[in-house]
Motif scaffolding. Structure first.
Motif, PDB file in Angstrom:
ATOM      1  N   ILE A  83       0.845  -1.196   0.000  1.00  0.00           N
ATOM      2  CA  ILE A  83       0.000   0.000   0.000  1.00  0.00           C
ATOM      3  C   ILE A  83       0.877   1.241   0.000  1.00  0.00           C
ATOM      4  CG2 ILE A  83      -1.737   1.311   1.306  1.00  0.00           C
ATOM      5  CD1 ILE A  83      -1.261  -2.238   2.247  1.00  0.00           C
ATOM      6  N   SER A  84       0.477   2.244  -0.749  1.00  0.00           N
ATOM      7  CA  SER A  84       1.066   3.573  -0.609  1.00  0.00           C
ATOM      8  C   SER A  84      -0.078   4.550  -0.393  1.00  0.00           C
ATOM      9  CB  SER A  84       1.897   3.953  -1.834  1.00  0.00           C
ATOM     10  OG  SER A  84       1.064   4.099  -2.963  1.00  0.00           O
ATOM     11  N   GLY A  85       0.218   5.590   0.351  1.00  0.00           N
ATOM     12  CA  GLY A  85      -0.821   6.564   0.630  1.00  0.00           C
ATOM     13  C   GLY A  85      -0.302   7.692   1.492  1.00  0.00           C
ATOM     14  N   SER A  86      -1.236   8.394   2.108  1.00  0.00           N
ATOM     15  CA  SER A  86      -0.863   9.488   3.001  1.00  0.00           C
ATOM     16  C   SER A  86      -1.681   9.404   4.282  1.00  0.00           C
ATOM     17  CB  SER A  86      -1.052  10.843   2.314  1.00  0.00           C
ATOM     18  OG  SER A  86      -2.401  11.029   1.935  1.00  0.00           O
ATOM     19  N   LEU A  87      -1.108   9.982   5.305  1.00  0.00           N
ATOM     20  CA  LEU A  87      -1.678   9.955   6.643  1.00  0.00           C
ATOM     21  C   LEU A  87      -1.938  11.391   7.060  1.00  0.00           C
ATOM     22  CD1 LEU A  87      -2.240   8.240   9.205  1.00  0.00           C
ATOM     23  CD2 LEU A  87       0.192   8.445   9.734  1.00  0.00           C
ATOM     24  N   GLN A  88      -3.184  11.716   7.362  1.00  0.00           N
ATOM     25  CA  GLN A  88      -3.551  13.056   7.814  1.00  0.00           C
ATOM     26  C   GLN A  88      -3.756  13.010   9.319  1.00  0.00           C
ATOM     27  OE1 GLN A  88      -4.018  16.123   5.981  1.00  0.00           O
ATOM     28  NE2 GLN A  88      -3.932  16.845   8.087  1.00  0.00           N
ATOM     29  N   LEU A  89      -2.884  13.704  10.054  1.00  0.00           N
ATOM     30  CA  LEU A  89      -3.001  13.761  11.506  1.00  0.00           C
ATOM     31  C   LEU A  89      -3.886  14.932  11.905  1.00  0.00           C
ATOM     32  CD1 LEU A  89       0.702  13.061  12.538  1.00  0.00           C
ATOM     33  CD2 LEU A  89      -1.170  11.436  12.242  1.00  0.00           C
ATOM     34  N   SER A  99       4.314   4.016   3.114  1.00  0.00           N
ATOM     35  CA  SER A  99       4.191   2.739   2.418  1.00  0.00           C
ATOM     36  C   SER A  99       4.036   1.663   3.481  1.00  0.00           C
ATOM     37  CB  SER A  99       5.438   2.432   1.584  1.00  0.00           C
ATOM     38  OG  SER A  99       5.599   3.394   0.576  1.00  0.00           O
ATOM     39  N   GLN A 100       3.241   0.652   3.172  1.00  0.00           N
ATOM     40  CA  GLN A 100       3.042  -0.452   4.107  1.00  0.00           C
ATOM     41  C   GLN A 100       2.843  -1.738   3.329  1.00  0.00           C
ATOM     42  OE1 GLN A 100       0.170   0.454   7.157  1.00  0.00           O
ATOM     43  NE2 GLN A 100       0.929  -1.206   8.454  1.00  0.00           N
ATOM     44  N   MET A 101       3.373  -2.834   3.886  1.00  0.00           N
ATOM     45  CA  MET A 101       3.257  -4.148   3.264  1.00  0.00           C
ATOM     46  C   MET A 101       2.704  -5.117   4.298  1.00  0.00           C
ATOM     47  SD  MET A 101       4.492  -7.489   2.884  1.00  0.00           S
ATOM     48  CE  MET A 101       5.737  -7.414   4.120  1.00  0.00           C
ATOM     49  N   PHE A 102       1.741  -5.931   3.871  1.00  0.00           N
ATOM     50  CA  PHE A 102       1.179  -6.982   4.714  1.00  0.00           C
ATOM     51  C   PHE A 102       1.357  -8.323   4.014  1.00  0.00           C
ATOM     52  CE2 PHE A 102      -1.496  -3.259   5.626  1.00  0.00           C
ATOM     53  CZ  PHE A 102      -1.398  -3.200   7.011  1.00  0.00           C
TER      54      PHE A 102
END
Length: 124
Positions: A83-89, A99-102
């Motif tokens: 996964i690639s994306g963005s995180l809005q705090l 980026s995250q991999m499962f």
């Protein structure tokens, strides 16, 4: 078969980030004692330690915006999801790219659990 892998990958991603953004302690249901999380280079193993790490992150509210999901079949019915994306705090103007991999492993009852989880913020 490839379409089914993509559907499972997307359904998992939707479920995971919904829980992360709204009920982070519930993420514990997705991991097993053998699961490993590498979070920004730090390895954590087991349900309790992974859950403790995710709950202890220094922000209470966030929203994940997913840009891409890539899924591949793995051995014994497993699925690798990237996964690639963005995180809005909450309260922050700028999004953080990630980026995250499962690596998902099938269970007898037809669900999947997370065997491997790798998370990185993307700087620059």
């Amino acid at each position: 078969m490839e379409e089914q892998i993509d559907l499972v990958g997307k359904a998992f991603v939707d479920h995971y980030y919904h829980l992360f953004d709204n009920d982070r302690p519930a993420l514990s249901s997705l991991y097993k004692p053998s699961s490993t999380l590498t979070f920004e280079g730090h390895k954590i193993q087991g349900v309790e330690d992974i859950t403790a790490k995710l709950i202890s992150l220094p922000f209470d509210q966030c929203r994940h915006v997913i840009s891409t999901i890539d899924s591949q079949p793995s051995f014994s019915g497993g699925i690798v999801v990237f996964i690639s994306g963005s995180l809005q705090l909450s309260g922050e103007e700028h999004h953080l790219r990630f980026s995250q991999m499962f690596h998902l492993i099938p269970m007898l009852e037809g669900n999947f659990y997370v065997q491997n989880d790798i998370f990185r913020l993307n700087y620059g």
